[in-house]
Design an enzyme around this catalytic site. Structure first.
Site, short mmCIF file in Angstrom:
data_model
loop_
_atom_site.label_atom_id
_atom_site.label_comp_id
_atom_site.label_asym_id
_atom_site.label_seq_id
_atom_site.Cartn_x
_atom_site.Cartn_y
_atom_site.Cartn_z
N GLN A 165 9.27 7.74 -2.01
CA GLN A 165 7.96 7.26 -2.46
C GLN A 165 7.94 6.02 -3.05
OE1 GLN A 165 4.61 7.92 -1.80
NE2 GLN A 165 4.15 6.34 -3.45
N GLN A 167 5.52 3.46 -3.86
CA GLN A 167 4.35 3.02 -5.06
C GLN A 167 4.32 4.01 -6.11
OE1 GLN A 167 0.56 3.51 -3.10
NE2 GLN A 167 -0.21 1.57 -4.43
N PRO A 292 4.14 14.42 -2.94
CA PRO A 292 3.34 14.61 -4.23
C PRO A 292 1.78 13.88 -4.07
CG PRO A 292 4.71 12.76 -4.61
CD PRO A 292 5.24 13.59 -3.28
N MET A 296 0.34 8.66 1.84
CA MET A 296 0.81 7.05 1.40
C MET A 296 0.84 6.46 2.56
SD MET A 296 1.98 5.13 -0.92
CE MET A 296 2.24 3.56 -0.62
N GLU A 297 0.30 5.25 2.46
CA GLU A 297 0.10 4.02 3.61
C GLU A 297 1.21 3.39 3.93
OE1 GLU A 297 -1.24 4.09 0.39
OE2 GLU A 297 -1.36 2.24 -0.31
N HIS A 321 -8.47 7.26 5.46
CA HIS A 321 -8.05 6.37 3.99
C HIS A 321 -6.71 5.62 4.46
CE1 HIS A 321 -7.91 5.79 -0.11
NE2 HIS A 321 -6.62 5.82 -0.09
N GLU A 322 -5.78 6.46 4.80
CA GLU A 322 -4.33 5.72 4.85
C GLU A 322 -4.40 4.55 5.88
OE1 GLU A 322 -2.77 6.34 2.36
OE2 GLU A 322 -3.66 8.42 1.73
N HIS A 325 -5.87 1.34 4.93
CA HIS A 325 -4.98 0.61 4.03
C HIS A 325 -4.19 -0.34 5.02
CE1 HIS A 325 -5.03 1.96 -0.06
NE2 HIS A 325 -4.69 3.10 0.32
N GLU A 344 -7.52 0.03 -3.50
CA GLU A 344 -7.95 1.50 -3.29
C GLU A 344 -9.44 1.37 -3.05
OE1 GLU A 344 -6.20 3.86 -2.53
OE2 GLU A 344 -4.17 3.19 -3.16
N ASP A 399 1.37 3.97 -12.95
CA ASP A 399 0.87 5.12 -12.69
C ASP A 399 -0.58 5.52 -13.15
OD1 ASP A 399 1.89 6.72 -10.38
OD2 ASP A 399 2.22 8.24 -11.86
N TYR A 407 -10.35 3.82 -6.99
CA TYR A 407 -10.96 4.45 -6.07
C TYR A 407 -12.46 4.54 -5.79
CZ TYR A 407 -6.18 6.36 -5.08
OH TYR A 407 -4.75 6.49 -4.79
N ARG A 578 1.43 18.56 -4.45
CA ARG A 578 0.48 17.39 -4.51
C ARG A 578 0.11 17.29 -5.84
NH1 ARG A 578 -4.46 17.06 -0.07
NH2 ARG A 578 -5.18 15.26 -0.87
N LYS A 580 -2.57 15.88 -7.02
CA LYS A 580 -3.88 16.13 -7.22
C LYS A 580 -4.54 17.36 -7.27
CE LYS A 580 -7.81 15.83 -4.10
NZ LYS A 580 -8.30 15.51 -3.09
N1 BES Z 1 -1.61 4.53 -2.23
C1 BES Z 1 -2.18 5.81 -2.43
C2 BES Z 1 -1.32 6.89 -2.92
C3 BES Z 1 -0.60 6.04 -4.57
C4 BES Z 1 -1.39 5.33 -5.24
C5 BES Z 1 0.73 6.34 -4.71
C6 BES Z 1 -0.84 4.99 -6.48
C7 BES Z 1 1.33 5.76 -5.85
C8 BES Z 1 0.49 4.93 -6.75
C9 BES Z 1 -2.82 6.50 -1.16
O1 BES Z 1 -3.49 5.66 -0.04
C10 BES Z 1 -3.85 7.40 -1.68
O2 BES Z 1 -4.75 6.96 -2.19
N2 BES Z 1 -3.74 8.80 -1.36
C11 BES Z 1 -4.73 9.67 -1.70
C12 BES Z 1 -5.52 10.10 -0.67
C13 BES Z 1 -7.02 9.57 -0.69
C14 BES Z 1 -7.86 10.06 0.59
C15 BES Z 1 -7.72 9.32 -1.76
C16 BES Z 1 -4.05 11.12 -2.54
O3 BES Z 1 -2.85 11.02 -2.25
O4 BES Z 1 -4.97 12.03 -2.82
ZN ZN Z 2 -5.12 4.72 -0.88
#
Ligand code: BES
Ligand code: ZN
Length: 628
Positions: A165, A167, A292, A296-297, A321-322, A325, A344, A399, A407, A578, A580
């Site tokens: 990973q 980003q 996590p 990821m795009e 979403h991805e 990107h 985002e 981060d 977003y 994950r 979130k």
């Molecule tokens: N690029 C992000 C994930 C990310 C952001 C990784 C910043 C590390 C640092 C990815 O596109 C993303 O936004 N994922 C979201 C999903 C989304 C539908 C909002 C997620 O993982 O929850």
């Molecule tokens: Zn994103």
């Protein structure tokens, strides 16, 4: 020369001089109002690209699952501006040797002081003629980007697995590189893996295993290093459409193909909106649950969590979403992590447009309302300055900027602009924006200049951009989205709250998003066993939908109902990595005076998490207090 000739000459001379002066003024004027230069320094990288810049990478690595190391070399072609040195970012890497040119002349290199989050600069001595720099190195088992999974953590339980990973600034923990989103490189890779495994990258990919264990990859389009990615596992390949396919462990392939069956249609809808897809293929790899993020795009190959395989295709907005990107983020990239909202915010807006094209306005509106709730929740807990679209992450981990501000406030900013000019003009603007800046990076200032010129001044609309981009909270003129579907849900919730009863409610046709809205409205004071009775009736604690589970567990903890369903919560927190989902649940325990329960679960679960998640949970549960 006669007198009147002299007068004429003097007159002409003065005229000429004046003209010249005017010209200079005109140029000066242009310099003042012209497009801002893309020169803002990336505070999260040691690289000095104006001196010497990486252009192409040839990566050659052996993946050793016994020692949990990647080892080999990174060979860079560079753009050399008469430089005596080139600087790369590294973190927790073992740099063994650095050579220059085709004949690999050894050169001097120094590794600077370690800085928190950023790692160490690797400074390599080069000559004005140097075009190739080759770095021999290996990673450490605890490289922050890399998750080395044991077979128990996979679906098949037989083979190990690896994924990276990158980003935001983690690529430097597995590849020495100029790790700034403002620097783009193409890459080739040769990866050697155990013969029973298949490696895939954000590049052209194999579709089946060979008997050498050695695989070649190519990414022809220039990308920032945070998008270089690698996954290795017992993977199979299954096609969806002409340009779309799935990689996953064998047992997940069929369910994944069902879940993401609309991927090709999404790609066509996306192209219809904002122009041709420029990355050839769009595939998705479904990873083990320790991934996590939701997704990821990584270009050509989105990395996705298995927690979106709900069985009913209800969580596929994440794929939209991805995929989005591929335009916002991968084609047009934020220049630094302070500009993260450019990646985002545009992507969330675009994601909802894809979902609307496929499933209608009502569906997209439900997503937008749920997103707005997330935004309001984040505005409540964040410091004011962290609610600006344009961030100041000096001295901090990028981060920290990964909140719903980038977003949702970002997406709602674009929705507000759409309200002002109308959808047709907004779409024309966005399409041209992506086309004009393709394979480029953009700062917020550059975006504002472009926006003023091509939308705001052009269509003469009144809008306070600074309030949105440099100001706190949610501005007054935010778009108010409503949906009939949620009005119905609200009525049901109101009825339950009043009567503590749910007799013959008409909920049989509710979809995941209606249930999510429902759960989010539940009372914080649990009276008359309401939580228990709701659970008995709707069986939320055993839902097969990860979003429903996470939302339900959160209100369950907040309502003091957690003790009744502790095994379910524990199973979820141990099985899923994950972030979130983890953060709100552990935080709810903590805020509900049940920190010890959280810590006990975390102790068991931690070995299953990627470093991105453990870093956040450590702060929350072990060091006391985090904000997001
Ligand atoms: N690029 C992000 C994930 C990310 C952001 C990784 C910043 C590390 C640092 C990815 O596109 C993303 O936004 N994922 C979201 C999903 C989304 C539908 C909002 C997620 O993982 O929850
Ligand atoms: Zn994103």
């Amino acid at each position: 020369m006669r007198f009147n000739q002299l007068i004429l000459f003097l007159f002409l001379a003065i005229l000429l001089l004046q003209c010249g002066e005017e010209k200079v003024l005109a140029i000066k004027d242009k310099m003042n109002t012209g497009p801002p230069k893309n020169i803002r320094k990336d505070i999260h990288s040691f690289a000095e690209p104006e001196v010497a810049k990486a252009k192409h990478l040839e990566l050659n690595l052996l993946a050793d699952f016994d020692t949990k190391t990647l080892s080999g070399f990174a060979l860079f072609d560079i753009e050399n501006n008469q430089a005596d040195k080139i600087i790369f970012d590294t973190r927790n890497l073992n740099i063994e040797k650095v050579t220059l040119g085709e004949n690999e002349t050894p050169t001097i290199f120094t590794i600077g002081e370690e800085k928190e989050f950023l790692g160490k600069p690797l400074e390599v001595v080069i000559t004005h003629e140097t075009q190739k720099v080759k770095i021999y190195y290996s990673t450490n088992p605890d490289a922050a980007a890399v998750d080395w999974l044991n077979p128990q953590q996979t679906a098949g339980k037989k083979h190990p697995f690896l994924f990276t990973q990158g980003q935001a600034i983690l690529t430097r923990t597995w590849i020495p590189c100029q790790d700034s989103p403002g620097i783009r490189i193409t890459y080739n890779a040769t990866i050697k893996v155990p013969k029973e495994l298949l490696p895939v990258m954000s590049a052209s990919n194999p579709t089946e295993k060979n008997n050498t264990g050695v695989y070649q990859f190519e990414m022809r389009q220039p990308i920032p290093p945070y998008l270089i990615a690698l996954a290795i596992g017992d993977l199979e390949y299954g096609e969806i459409g002409e340009r779309t396919a799935i990689y996953s462990e064998p047992s997940l392939l069929k369910p994944s193909l069902y879940e993401f069956a609309d991927m090709e249609k999404m790609l066509i809808a996306a192209e219809d909106l904002y122009g041709k897809y420029l990355w050839d293929r769009y595939d998705v790899i479904v990873l083990p649950p320790s991934f996590p993020f939701g997704g990821m795009e990584n270009p050509r190959l989105t990395f996705a969590t298995p927690t979106i395989i709900a069985g009913d295709r209800s969580l596929t907005a994440l794929i939209a979403h991805e995929m989005a990107h591929s335009w916002s983020g991968n084609l047009v990239t934020n220049a630094t992590w302070n500009d993260f909202w450019l990646n985002e915010g545009f992507t969330v807006y675009f994601e909802r447009r894809i979902m609307e094209a496929l499933y209608g306005e009502e569906y997209a509106n439900m997503l937008a309302v749920l997103g707005f709730q997330d935004l309001e929740a984040d505005v409540k807990i964040l410091d004011d300055k962290d609610t600006h679209l344009f961030l100041d992450l000096e001295g901090r981990d990028p981060d920290d900027g990964m909140t719903d501000i980038a977003y949702e406030k970002g997406a709602y900013f674009l929705m507000m602009l759409e309200d002002k000019v109308g959808r047709g003009k907004m779409d024309g603007f966005l399409k041209t924006y992506f086309d004009t800046h393709r394979f480029k990076t953009l700062t917020t200032e550059e975006f504002i200049y472009y926006l003023n010129k091509n939308l705001i001044d052009k269509y003469q609309v009144e809008v306070d951009i600074d309030e949105w981009i440099y100001g706190p909270g949610i501005p007054e003129n935010v778009t108010k989205v409503t949906t009939e579907k949620f009005v119905v849900v609200n009525k049901v919730v109101a009825f339950i709250k009043e009567n503590y009863d749910f007799g013959d409610l008409e909920v049989s046709d509710w979809t995941t998003h209606e249930w999510l809205h429902f759960i989010r409205q539940l009372p914080i004071v649990d009276e008359k066993d309401l939580m228990k009775r709701l659970d008995n009736k709707f069986n939320f604690s055993n839902s097969g939908n990860s979003e429903v589970l996470a939302a339900w567990f959160e209100v369950a903890i907040k309502n003091g109902y957690a003790n009744n369903i502790l095994p379910n919560i524990e199973e979820f927190l141990i099985g899923v990595g994950r972030r979130k989902f983890l953060t709100p649940l552990y935080r709810a325990f903590k805020e509900n005076g049940q920190l010890e329960i959280a810590q006990n679960i975390y102790k068991k679960a931690k070995p299953n998490y990627h470093s991105v998640s453990t870093q956040t949970m450590d702060k929350l549960l072990l060091k006391g207090g985090i904000k997001d």
